[in-house]
Design an enzyme around this catalytic site. Sequence first.
Site, mmCIF file in Angstrom:
data_model
loop_
_atom_site.group_PDB
_atom_site.id
_atom_site.type_symbol
_atom_site.label_atom_id
_atom_site.label_comp_id
_atom_site.label_asym_id
_atom_site.label_seq_id
_atom_site.Cartn_x
_atom_site.Cartn_y
_atom_site.Cartn_z
ATOM 1 N N HIS A 179 0.793 -1.163 0.132
ATOM 2 C CA HIS A 179 0.082 0.141 -0.060
ATOM 3 C C HIS A 179 0.969 1.380 0.057
ATOM 4 C CE1 HIS A 179 -3.110 -2.772 1.907
ATOM 5 N NE2 HIS A 179 -3.376 -2.657 0.638
ATOM 6 N N ARG A 181 1.097 4.494 0.440
ATOM 7 C CA ARG A 181 1.397 5.337 1.496
ATOM 8 C C ARG A 181 2.125 4.864 2.810
ATOM 9 N NH1 ARG A 181 -3.221 5.059 -0.113
ATOM 10 N NH2 ARG A 181 -3.917 3.041 0.796
ATOM 11 N N GLU A 182 2.316 3.644 3.007
ATOM 12 C CA GLU A 182 2.630 2.915 4.149
ATOM 13 C C GLU A 182 4.203 2.872 4.229
ATOM 14 O OE1 GLU A 182 0.672 -0.868 4.628
ATOM 15 O OE2 GLU A 182 -1.049 0.355 4.478
ATOM 16 N N ARG A 237 -2.898 4.766 -2.144
ATOM 17 C CA ARG A 237 -2.973 3.333 -1.588
ATOM 18 C C ARG A 237 -2.724 2.294 -2.765
ATOM 19 N NH1 ARG A 237 -5.467 -0.279 2.661
ATOM 20 N NH2 ARG A 237 -6.287 -2.172 1.618
ATOM 21 N N ARG A 255 -5.518 -7.390 -2.231
ATOM 22 C CA ARG A 255 -6.975 -7.961 -2.436
ATOM 23 C C ARG A 255 -7.165 -8.836 -3.596
ATOM 24 N NH1 ARG A 255 -6.323 -6.031 1.731
ATOM 25 N NH2 ARG A 255 -8.085 -5.120 3.011
ATOM 26 N N HIS A 310 2.991 -3.723 7.095
ATOM 27 C CA HIS A 310 1.926 -2.720 6.640
ATOM 28 C C HIS A 310 2.337 -1.707 7.789
ATOM 29 C CE1 HIS A 310 -0.355 -4.509 3.451
ATOM 30 N NE2 HIS A 310 0.285 -5.628 3.799
ATOM 31 N N TYR A 312 -1.308 1.062 9.459
ATOM 32 C CA TYR A 312 -0.866 1.351 10.995
ATOM 33 C C TYR A 312 -1.822 0.468 11.703
ATOM 34 C CZ TYR A 312 -4.732 4.817 10.922
ATOM 35 O OH TYR A 312 -5.986 5.380 10.797
ATOM 36 N N GLU A 386 1.167 -4.909 11.006
ATOM 37 C CA GLU A 386 0.733 -3.685 11.060
ATOM 38 C C GLU A 386 1.508 -3.015 12.052
ATOM 39 O OE1 GLU A 386 -1.313 -2.435 9.092
ATOM 40 O OE2 GLU A 386 -2.600 -4.109 8.340
#
Length: 420
Positions: A179, A181-182, A237, A255, A310, A312, A386
């Site tokens: 993802h 922006r992580e 994302r 997904r 990942h 948060y 996470e």
Amino acid sequence: MKSLLLISLLLADALSFVVPRAGQEVDYSGFKALRLKLSEQSEDIEAQIEELAAHVLNPGRSELLDVVVAPENVDAVTALAAESTVITEDVGAAFKEETLATKDEVSVAAVPSETWFTAYHPYADHITFLRDLQSGFTSQSEIITTGTSVQGRTLTGIHIWGSGGKGSKPAVLFHGTVHAREWISTMTVEYMAWQLLTKYSTNSTVKAMVDKFDFYIIPIVNPDGFVYSQTTDRLWRKNRQTVSGNSCVGRDINRNWPYKWEVTGGASTNPCSETYKGQAAGDSPENKGLVAHVNSLRDSKGLTLYIDFHSYGQYILWPYGYNCNVVVDNDAQHRSLATRAASAIRAVSGTRYTIGPACSTLYATTGDSTDYTDAVGQSTYSYTYELRDTGNYGFTLPASQIQPTIRETWEGVVSMVRDA
């Protein structure tokens, strides 16, 4: 190697209703980040919130939703919730307060120092980091590629081995930045590679790990989305794959894995959704490469441990995501490793992680990486981490928290590798 922009990413997992003009960066001035408590679990209410919000930061959660909302929609969104709390008063101002690192020239092909992990960096510098790191340890590492992105960027990683030589041991596989922006996940996965190579000759624990497994480490598995988050929309994302006949862009690569992809309730069929599953299982080019790599490790010496990093929320999760009533065969062993890893993390800085099977502990996900690596990739252990935090900063985790995060996570990973 060059260290350029220091960028502390912000918040987001959401619907793609903030659309920039070509060549223009999204301006979030005046947008608020809100945490909403819903009075009832209603798909209709959630759908209304998603229509009004610029981004839903934690898609899949229903009892508490973190959202980014334009000023003109704040009242309408809060009216739909039983309770609302402001997380960030002005998202745009938070971006502007982020410090830009000065350009720091370092000798090319020098092994990167630990100062790399004090700032966020542009995509090109991450590729240089990997190549510079590998160039210092050519006898026990190699650069690997696992396919290409929609826009033709190579998914680049590093393979590390110890005694017995290249490819002689079962595999440990780490993925980061699925993802976009992580960004803390990018730094964390790179720290794993840096520790394994730079400490191998001086640290007996590291040597034992590298001599036990072959490590395959891919810090950025969504390069197009990552670049887009740096240049255009920091809250992006998904990948950057178009959908025929639709103006919305991107699939959620996590997904899109071809296992239980067809099950309903754990992803979206709406191309505008941040959890859009795609038009067919495994139809993103990034996923095709990742699937082929997992399968090749399975068919070689086998896959012992998979971790998808990942942010948060501070969770350690394991299969399954697709059904809350189905547990993995070695659920007790998964829980045992996760319990010890969470304790190791907490011992460093007091950071507390919640552990459990993904669906029942967090929310349902279909077509996700850990379900695939467990059921099809036949990994003995499959986890999602996470990382920090639990929402105070969310995706805006300050650069000052990079080192505390990577150091505590390292101890959790060491615990897992030792016990796997």
